[in-house]
Each structure stands twice: as C-alpha cells, then as structure tokens.
Design an enzyme around this catalytic site. Structure first.
Site, PDB file in Angstrom:
ATOM      1  N   CYS A  45       0.850  -1.190   0.000  1.00  0.00           N
ATOM      2  CA  CYS A  45       0.000   0.000   0.000  1.00  0.00           C
ATOM      3  C   CYS A  45       0.888   1.243   0.000  1.00  0.00           C
ATOM      4  O   CYS A  45       1.777   1.376   0.843  1.00  0.00           O
ATOM      5  CB  CYS A  45      -0.905  -0.009   1.230  1.00  0.00           C
ATOM      6  SG  CYS A  45      -1.908   1.479   1.382  1.00  0.00           S
ATOM      7  N   CYS A  48       0.349   3.133   3.532  1.00  0.00           N
ATOM      8  CA  CYS A  48       0.718   2.611   4.849  1.00  0.00           C
ATOM      9  C   CYS A  48       1.731   1.477   4.820  1.00  0.00           C
ATOM     10  O   CYS A  48       2.184   1.029   5.875  1.00  0.00           O
ATOM     11  CB  CYS A  48      -0.532   2.160   5.604  1.00  0.00           C
ATOM     12  SG  CYS A  48      -1.197   0.572   5.035  1.00  0.00           S
ATOM     13  N   CYS A  94      -7.498  -0.848   1.112  1.00  0.00           N
ATOM     14  CA  CYS A  94      -6.511  -1.423   2.021  1.00  0.00           C
ATOM     15  C   CYS A  94      -7.166  -1.636   3.372  1.00  0.00           C
ATOM     16  O   CYS A  94      -7.762  -0.723   3.926  1.00  0.00           O
ATOM     17  CB  CYS A  94      -5.323  -0.477   2.165  1.00  0.00           C
ATOM     18  SG  CYS A  94      -4.146  -0.972   3.443  1.00  0.00           S
ATOM     19  N   CYS A  97      -5.432   0.753   6.269  1.00  0.00           N
ATOM     20  CA  CYS A  97      -5.574   2.215   6.368  1.00  0.00           C
ATOM     21  C   CYS A  97      -6.803   2.750   5.650  1.00  0.00           C
ATOM     22  O   CYS A  97      -7.081   3.942   5.736  1.00  0.00           O
ATOM     23  CB  CYS A  97      -4.321   2.909   5.840  1.00  0.00           C
ATOM     24  SG  CYS A  97      -4.160   2.885   4.049  1.00  0.00           S
ATOM     25  N   CYS A 118      -8.133  -4.748 -10.436  1.00  0.00           N
ATOM     26  CA  CYS A 118      -7.670  -3.664 -11.299  1.00  0.00           C
ATOM     27  C   CYS A 118      -7.257  -2.515 -10.387  1.00  0.00           C
ATOM     28  O   CYS A 118      -8.099  -1.836  -9.804  1.00  0.00           O
ATOM     29  CB  CYS A 118      -8.835  -3.274 -12.217  1.00  0.00           C
ATOM     30  SG  CYS A 118      -8.422  -2.052 -13.445  1.00  0.00           S
TER      31      CYS A 118
END
Ligand code: FE
Length: 130
Positions: A45, A48, A94, A97, A118
């Site tokens: 991510c 984070c 995510c 976060c 995607c």
C-alpha cells in the site's frame, strides 16, 4: 490506521495520491508506473506499507492498470459494493488504512481465480525481491 485524519493524509501523500487513495480517484489508463513492471516482489500500500499483491499473481489484462488475480491475503484488503457512476462495481481498499486501491471484476484468468483486481499504480509501492 483507519482513524487517521484527512489532514494527516494530505501531508503524507502527494496531491495525485491523495486524490486516488482518499477521494477514490482513478489514474488514466496506461500511465501508471507499474502497468508493465515484470519484476518479482511485493506490491505494498502506497499509504501505509501493508503488503497487498504479490508479483506472482500479476497478469497482462490489457486494461492499462496493474492487474492481479488475487490479493496476497484476502484479509489484507476490504471489498465494498460501489454504485457510483451508475455502474455496479466492487471497490477494493486497504484493510489497514482504508486507502482506495481500485476495483475487482469477475473477468480475470479462468485458470486461476477468475477475478481481476484492477489497481491504480499510484496506490502501490513495489518492493523488489532481494
Ligand atoms: Fe494502506
């Protein structure tokens, strides 16, 4: 990290990242830095650092966005029904976060999961395998 303020993210992210990750934007097709990345490693991510997708699951979708047939762990992402723009889509965020990553569609590779995650390059940070 789901409770961080928008001020926190505005400071931490670039304006483009903020728009995509926090305001659910989409980068233009074929512009992201990871569309044609074929190195081995982990996509984390961008907000984070949570591990999200392994290069082992990346495939050529032709869509213009990095595409994966599954997350590195189903527990690392969260799926949400998204009815915006009059389309029925499933949003991927995510789990750690809450950042917007992209969408998942049921037209992925039949040999594996049949799913296509995607994902915006902007939402990812690639860590090459050492
Ligand atoms: Fe995150």
């Amino acid at each position: 990290m789901q409770n961080k303020s928008e001020e926190y993210w505005k400071e931490k992210l670039t304006p483009e990242q903020y728009h995509i990750l926090r305001e659910k934007g989409t980068e233009p097709a074929f512009t992201g830095k990871y569309v044609d990345n074929h190195e081995s490693g982990m996509y984390e991510c961008a907000a984070c650092g949570h591990p999200l997708f392994s290069s082992d699951t990346k495939f050529e979708s032709g869509s213009g966005w990095p595409s994966f047939d599954q997350p590195v762990n189903r527990e690392n992402v969260e799926l949400h029904e998204d009815g915006s723009f009059f389309m029925k889509r499933t949003e991927v965020t995510c789990k750690n976060c809450g950042a917007h990553l992209g969408h998942v569609f049921p037209d992925g590779p039949k040999e594996t999961t049949g799913e296509r995650y995607c994902i915006n390059s902007c939402s990812l940070n690639f860590k090459a395998k050492e």
